[in-house]
Design an enzyme around this catalytic site. Structure first.
Site, PDB file in Angstrom:
ATOM      1  N   LYS A  10      30.540 -15.191  47.304  1.00  0.00           N
ATOM      2  CA  LYS A  10      31.209 -15.624  48.535  1.00  0.00           C
ATOM      3  C   LYS A  10      30.641 -14.933  49.780  1.00  0.00           C
ATOM      4  O   LYS A  10      29.936 -13.920  49.678  1.00  0.00           O
ATOM      5  CB  LYS A  10      32.710 -15.363  48.409  1.00  0.00           C
ATOM      6  CG  LYS A  10      33.377 -16.203  47.310  1.00  0.00           C
ATOM      7  CD  LYS A  10      34.895 -16.050  47.370  1.00  0.00           C
ATOM      8  CE  LYS A  10      35.583 -16.884  46.321  1.00  0.00           C
ATOM      9  NZ  LYS A  10      37.055 -16.823  46.443  1.00  0.00           N
ATOM     10  N   TYR A  50      37.632 -27.136  47.613  1.00  0.00           N
ATOM     11  CA  TYR A  50      38.926 -26.527  47.266  1.00  0.00           C
ATOM     12  C   TYR A  50      40.087 -27.518  47.391  1.00  0.00           C
ATOM     13  O   TYR A  50      41.218 -27.095  47.604  1.00  0.00           O
ATOM     14  CB  TYR A  50      39.185 -25.321  48.172  1.00  0.00           C
ATOM     15  CG  TYR A  50      38.449 -24.055  47.746  1.00  0.00           C
ATOM     16  CD1 TYR A  50      38.711 -23.434  46.523  1.00  0.00           C
ATOM     17  CD2 TYR A  50      37.508 -23.458  48.576  1.00  0.00           C
ATOM     18  CE1 TYR A  50      38.061 -22.267  46.135  1.00  0.00           C
ATOM     19  CE2 TYR A  50      36.848 -22.285  48.201  1.00  0.00           C
ATOM     20  CZ  TYR A  50      37.134 -21.697  46.974  1.00  0.00           C
ATOM     21  OH  TYR A  50      36.494 -20.539  46.595  1.00  0.00           O
ATOM     22  N   ASN A 113      37.229 -12.110  48.245  1.00  0.00           N
ATOM     23  CA  ASN A 113      37.176 -11.480  46.920  1.00  0.00           C
ATOM     24  C   ASN A 113      35.845 -11.650  46.191  1.00  0.00           C
ATOM     25  O   ASN A 113      35.794 -11.658  44.974  1.00  0.00           O
ATOM     26  CB  ASN A 113      38.375 -11.923  46.066  1.00  0.00           C
ATOM     27  CG  ASN A 113      38.370 -13.409  45.781  1.00  0.00           C
ATOM     28  OD1 ASN A 113      37.516 -14.132  46.269  1.00  0.00           O
ATOM     29  ND2 ASN A 113      39.323 -13.869  44.983  1.00  0.00           N
ATOM     30  N   HIS A 116      33.639 -16.462  43.069  1.00  0.00           N
ATOM     31  CA  HIS A 116      34.455 -17.539  42.495  1.00  0.00           C
ATOM     32  C   HIS A 116      33.913 -17.871  41.116  1.00  0.00           C
ATOM     33  O   HIS A 116      32.703 -17.798  40.910  1.00  0.00           O
ATOM     34  CB  HIS A 116      34.377 -18.789  43.383  1.00  0.00           C
ATOM     35  CG  HIS A 116      34.890 -20.022  42.710  1.00  0.00           C
ATOM     36  ND1 HIS A 116      36.232 -20.320  42.643  1.00  0.00           N
ATOM     37  CD2 HIS A 116      34.255 -21.004  42.018  1.00  0.00           C
ATOM     38  CE1 HIS A 116      36.392 -21.451  41.955  1.00  0.00           C
ATOM     39  NE2 HIS A 116      35.200 -21.883  41.566  1.00  0.00           N
ATOM     40  N   GLU A 127      32.744 -28.817  39.865  1.00  0.00           N
ATOM     41  CA  GLU A 127      32.163 -27.837  40.798  1.00  0.00           C
ATOM     42  C   GLU A 127      30.634 -27.812  40.713  1.00  0.00           C
ATOM     43  O   GLU A 127      29.957 -27.709  41.738  1.00  0.00           O
ATOM     44  CB  GLU A 127      32.785 -26.462  40.532  1.00  0.00           C
ATOM     45  CG  GLU A 127      34.265 -26.454  40.909  1.00  0.00           C
ATOM     46  CD  GLU A 127      35.001 -25.158  40.583  1.00  0.00           C
ATOM     47  OE1 GLU A 127      34.410 -24.265  39.944  1.00  0.00           O
ATOM     48  OE2 GLU A 127      36.168 -25.043  40.994  1.00  0.00           O
TER      49      GLU A 127
HETATM   50  P1  CMP Z   1      38.875 -18.718  44.080  1.00  0.00           P
HETATM   51  O1  CMP Z   1      38.663 -18.389  42.637  1.00  0.00           O
HETATM   52  O2  CMP Z   1      37.665 -19.001  44.867  1.00  0.00           O
HETATM   53  O3  CMP Z   1      39.864 -19.963  44.171  1.00  0.00           O
HETATM   54  C1  CMP Z   1      40.851 -20.096  45.162  1.00  0.00           C
HETATM   55  C2  CMP Z   1      40.826 -18.973  46.123  1.00  0.00           C
HETATM   56  O4  CMP Z   1      41.924 -18.891  46.969  1.00  0.00           O
HETATM   57  C3  CMP Z   1      40.833 -17.664  45.381  1.00  0.00           C
HETATM   58  O5  CMP Z   1      39.590 -17.479  44.752  1.00  0.00           O
HETATM   59  C4  CMP Z   1      41.188 -16.672  46.461  1.00  0.00           C
HETATM   60  O6  CMP Z   1      40.065 -16.146  47.116  1.00  0.00           O
HETATM   61  C5  CMP Z   1      41.960 -17.558  47.416  1.00  0.00           C
HETATM   62  N1  CMP Z   1      43.351 -17.112  47.470  1.00  0.00           N
HETATM   63  C6  CMP Z   1      44.215 -17.083  46.463  1.00  0.00           C
HETATM   64  N2  CMP Z   1      45.397 -16.592  46.894  1.00  0.00           N
HETATM   65  C7  CMP Z   1      45.225 -16.278  48.203  1.00  0.00           C
HETATM   66  C8  CMP Z   1      46.073 -15.747  49.183  1.00  0.00           C
HETATM   67  N3  CMP Z   1      47.334 -15.399  48.920  1.00  0.00           N
HETATM   68  N4  CMP Z   1      45.569 -15.562  50.423  1.00  0.00           N
HETATM   69  C9  CMP Z   1      44.283 -15.914  50.700  1.00  0.00           C
HETATM   70  N5  CMP Z   1      43.439 -16.450  49.789  1.00  0.00           N
HETATM   71  C10 CMP Z   1      43.917 -16.616  48.563  1.00  0.00           C
END
Ligand code: CMP
Length: 138
Positions: A10, A50, A113, A116, A127
């Site tokens: 990311k 998403y 984070n 993904h 995806e």
């Molecule tokens: P990802 O696996 O990319 O899939 C959905 C994403 O939403 C997840 O990783 C997080 O980065 C994001 N996400 C999930 N919960 C939250 C939250 N409470 N606030 C912001 N982002 C979120």
């Protein structure tokens, strides 16, 4: 039998210069990198990727972040790739991620984070197809 999954390094991790270190963790864990590229996506492209999260309160924040800088989409292959990548990534919230996981080492927050990974076979298929054309699959 080997399985394919889809992953994205990311924008936060790319910005901080963690791309190489994260790829090293992925290879060390036994994944073959089938396809890789570095691209930037628009807000609309992030929204399409998403779409299952469209009703979530964090959708705006998530799609703004994912279109804020270059990302590195990956197709990864190994036996049990989908589940094993999720184990290697650690919990979505890095504060809850296990020691030794990618998110524990490289992620800052639940939104930013670092990585993904697809959560199931049908999402992996969607995806991979969203980010890679047929000629990019080896
Ligand atoms: P990802 O696996 O990319 O899939 C959905 C994403 O939403 C997840 O990783 C997080 O980065 C994001 N996400 C999930 N919960 C939250 C939250 N409470 N606030 C912001 N982002 C979120």
């Amino acid at each position: 039998m080997s399985q394919r999954t889809f992953s994205i390094i990311k924008p936060d991790a790319v910005r901080k210069g963690y791309t190489g270190a994260i790829l090293a963790e992925i290879e060390k864990a036994g994944f073959k990198i089938v396809s890789i590229k570095k691209i930037s996506i628009s807000r609309a492209q992030a929204e399409g990727f998403y779409h299952v999260h469209a009703a979530r309160p964090f959708f705006g924040e998530l799609t703004e972040f994912m279109s804020s800088g270059p990302i590195v989409p990956l197709i990864l292959e190994k036996k049990n790739a989908i589940a094993d990548l999720r184990t290697l990534m650690g919990a979505t919230d890095p504060a809850k991620a296990e020691e030794g996981t990618i998110r524990k080492k490289f992620a800052a927050s639940i939104g930013e984070n670092a990585i993904h990974g697809s959560d199931a076979a049908d999402t992996a298929e969607f995806e991979i197809g969203y980010f890679f054309a047929g000629y990019e699959l080896k």
